[in-house]
Design a protein around this motif. Sequence first.
Motif, PDB file in Angstrom:
ATOM      1  N   MET A   1     -63.744 -47.053 -55.840  1.00 27.71           N
ATOM      2  CA  MET A   1     -63.667 -46.464 -54.522  1.00 27.71           C
ATOM      3  C   MET A   1     -64.119 -45.019 -54.642  1.00 27.71           C
ATOM      4  SD  MET A   1     -60.305 -46.040 -52.151  1.00 27.71           S
ATOM      5  CE  MET A   1     -60.327 -47.318 -50.966  1.00 27.71           C
ATOM      6  N   LYS A   2     -65.110 -44.636 -53.865  1.00 30.50           N
ATOM      7  CA  LYS A   2     -65.593 -43.262 -53.928  1.00 30.50           C
ATOM      8  C   LYS A   2     -65.008 -42.442 -52.782  1.00 30.50           C
ATOM      9  CE  LYS A   2     -69.823 -44.308 -51.423  1.00 30.50           C
ATOM     10  NZ  LYS A   2     -71.249 -44.228 -51.367  1.00 30.50           N
ATOM     11  N   ASP A  27     -73.669 -44.814 -44.296  1.00 30.82           N
ATOM     12  CA  ASP A  27     -73.219 -45.486 -45.518  1.00 30.82           C
ATOM     13  C   ASP A  27     -72.350 -46.682 -45.143  1.00 30.82           C
ATOM     14  OD1 ASP A  27     -72.500 -46.225 -48.055  1.00 30.82           O
ATOM     15  OD2 ASP A  27     -71.563 -44.329 -48.587  1.00 30.82           O
ATOM     16  N   PRO A  28     -72.975 -47.812 -44.761  1.00 32.51           N
ATOM     17  CA  PRO A  28     -72.208 -48.959 -44.282  1.00 32.51           C
ATOM     18  C   PRO A  28     -71.297 -49.585 -45.330  1.00 32.51           C
ATOM     19  CG  PRO A  28     -74.529 -49.525 -44.493  1.00 32.51           C
ATOM     20  CD  PRO A  28     -74.408 -48.056 -44.737  1.00 32.51           C
ATOM     21  N   GLU A  29     -71.599 -49.406 -46.594  1.00 30.11           N
ATOM     22  CA  GLU A  29     -70.796 -50.028 -47.654  1.00 30.11           C
ATOM     23  C   GLU A  29     -69.714 -49.098 -48.198  1.00 30.11           C
ATOM     24  OE1 GLU A  29     -70.963 -53.306 -48.198  1.00 30.11           O
ATOM     25  OE2 GLU A  29     -72.340 -53.133 -46.499  1.00 30.11           O
ATOM     26  N   PHE A  30     -69.519 -47.944 -47.564  1.00 28.60           N
ATOM     27  CA  PHE A  30     -68.461 -47.019 -47.978  1.00 28.60           C
ATOM     28  C   PHE A  30     -67.107 -47.675 -47.723  1.00 28.60           C
ATOM     29  CE2 PHE A  30     -65.376 -43.657 -47.102  1.00 28.60           C
ATOM     30  CZ  PHE A  30     -65.556 -42.836 -48.203  1.00 28.60           C
ATOM     31  N   THR A  43     -50.100 -58.864 -55.182  1.00 27.96           N
ATOM     32  CA  THR A  43     -50.950 -59.217 -54.044  1.00 27.96           C
ATOM     33  C   THR A  43     -52.331 -58.598 -54.223  1.00 27.96           C
ATOM     34  OG1 THR A  43     -49.038 -59.285 -52.584  1.00 27.96           O
ATOM     35  CG2 THR A  43     -51.178 -59.049 -51.550  1.00 27.96           C
ATOM     36  N   PRO A  44     -53.377 -59.392 -54.068  1.00 29.69           N
ATOM     37  CA  PRO A  44     -54.728 -58.819 -54.197  1.00 29.69           C
ATOM     38  C   PRO A  44     -54.991 -57.761 -53.128  1.00 29.69           C
ATOM     39  CG  PRO A  44     -54.826 -61.203 -53.860  1.00 29.69           C
ATOM     40  CD  PRO A  44     -53.395 -60.797 -53.765  1.00 29.69           C
ATOM     41  N   ILE A  45     -55.722 -56.742 -53.511  1.00 25.27           N
ATOM     42  CA  ILE A  45     -56.109 -55.687 -52.584  1.00 25.27           C
ATOM     43  C   ILE A  45     -57.592 -55.866 -52.289  1.00 25.27           C
ATOM     44  CG2 ILE A  45     -56.388 -53.210 -52.276  1.00 25.27           C
ATOM     45  CD1 ILE A  45     -53.916 -52.845 -54.032  1.00 25.27           C
ATOM     46  N   VAL A  46     -57.930 -55.890 -51.003  1.00 24.71           N
ATOM     47  CA  VAL A  46     -59.308 -56.109 -50.565  1.00 24.71           C
ATOM     48  C   VAL A  46     -59.870 -54.795 -50.031  1.00 24.71           C
ATOM     49  CG1 VAL A  46     -60.783 -57.384 -48.965  1.00 24.71           C
ATOM     50  CG2 VAL A  46     -58.773 -58.494 -49.964  1.00 24.71           C
ATOM     51  N   ASP A  47     -61.035 -54.404 -50.515  1.00 21.62           N
ATOM     52  CA  ASP A  47     -61.709 -53.214 -49.994  1.00 21.62           C
ATOM     53  C   ASP A  47     -62.318 -53.531 -48.633  1.00 21.62           C
ATOM     54  OD1 ASP A  47     -61.121 -51.766 -52.277  1.00 21.62           O
ATOM     55  OD2 ASP A  47     -63.069 -52.144 -53.209  1.00 21.62           O
ATOM     56  N   ILE A  48     -62.148 -52.601 -47.677  1.00 27.76           N
ATOM     57  CA  ILE A  48     -62.721 -52.743 -46.346  1.00 27.76           C
ATOM     58  C   ILE A  48     -63.810 -51.685 -46.188  1.00 27.76           C
ATOM     59  CG2 ILE A  48     -62.269 -52.749 -43.863  1.00 27.76           C
ATOM     60  CD1 ILE A  48     -60.798 -54.967 -45.386  1.00 27.76           C
ATOM     61  N   THR A  49     -65.033 -52.128 -45.989  1.00 30.34           N
ATOM     62  CA  THR A  49     -66.151 -51.201 -45.817  1.00 30.34           C
ATOM     63  C   THR A  49     -66.233 -50.735 -44.363  1.00 30.34           C
ATOM     64  OG1 THR A  49     -67.699 -52.970 -45.304  1.00 30.34           O
ATOM     65  CG2 THR A  49     -67.485 -52.339 -47.647  1.00 30.34           C
ATOM     66  N   ARG A  50     -66.988 -49.665 -44.166  1.00 29.77           N
ATOM     67  CA  ARG A  50     -67.183 -49.177 -42.791  1.00 29.77           C
ATOM     68  C   ARG A  50     -67.774 -50.262 -41.901  1.00 29.77           C
ATOM     69  NH1 ARG A  50     -69.694 -43.442 -44.403  1.00 29.77           N
ATOM     70  NH2 ARG A  50     -67.764 -42.251 -44.473  1.00 29.77           N
TER      71      ARG A  50
END
Length: 86
Positions: A1-2, A27-30, A43-50
């Motif tokens: 995660m940046k 930056d749509p994939e941020f 519990t798995p943590i899921v990254d949510i992009t813009r």
Amino acid sequence: MKYSSACPVSLSNILLPDVYLALEKADPEFVCARLMDGDYGATPIVDITRSRFLNDARLAAAHLKQSGCNPRPPGTPVKTVAILAA
């Protein structure tokens, strides 16, 4: 995660919805949020992009519009609908 402290879009003379659209375009994939579906450490943590976040917001807004949700008349109780990400 940046992470970045600099805003990639100019905030002068721009409406808030347009800020979100400009950020998505820049930056749509941020990764703007993380989703944990449960209360347990495993519990798995899921990254949510813009792009995913704004797509979900668009779907929620479309659903509200289709359901006939209109601005409330003055004096009626307030209803709050929110989508949060940090």
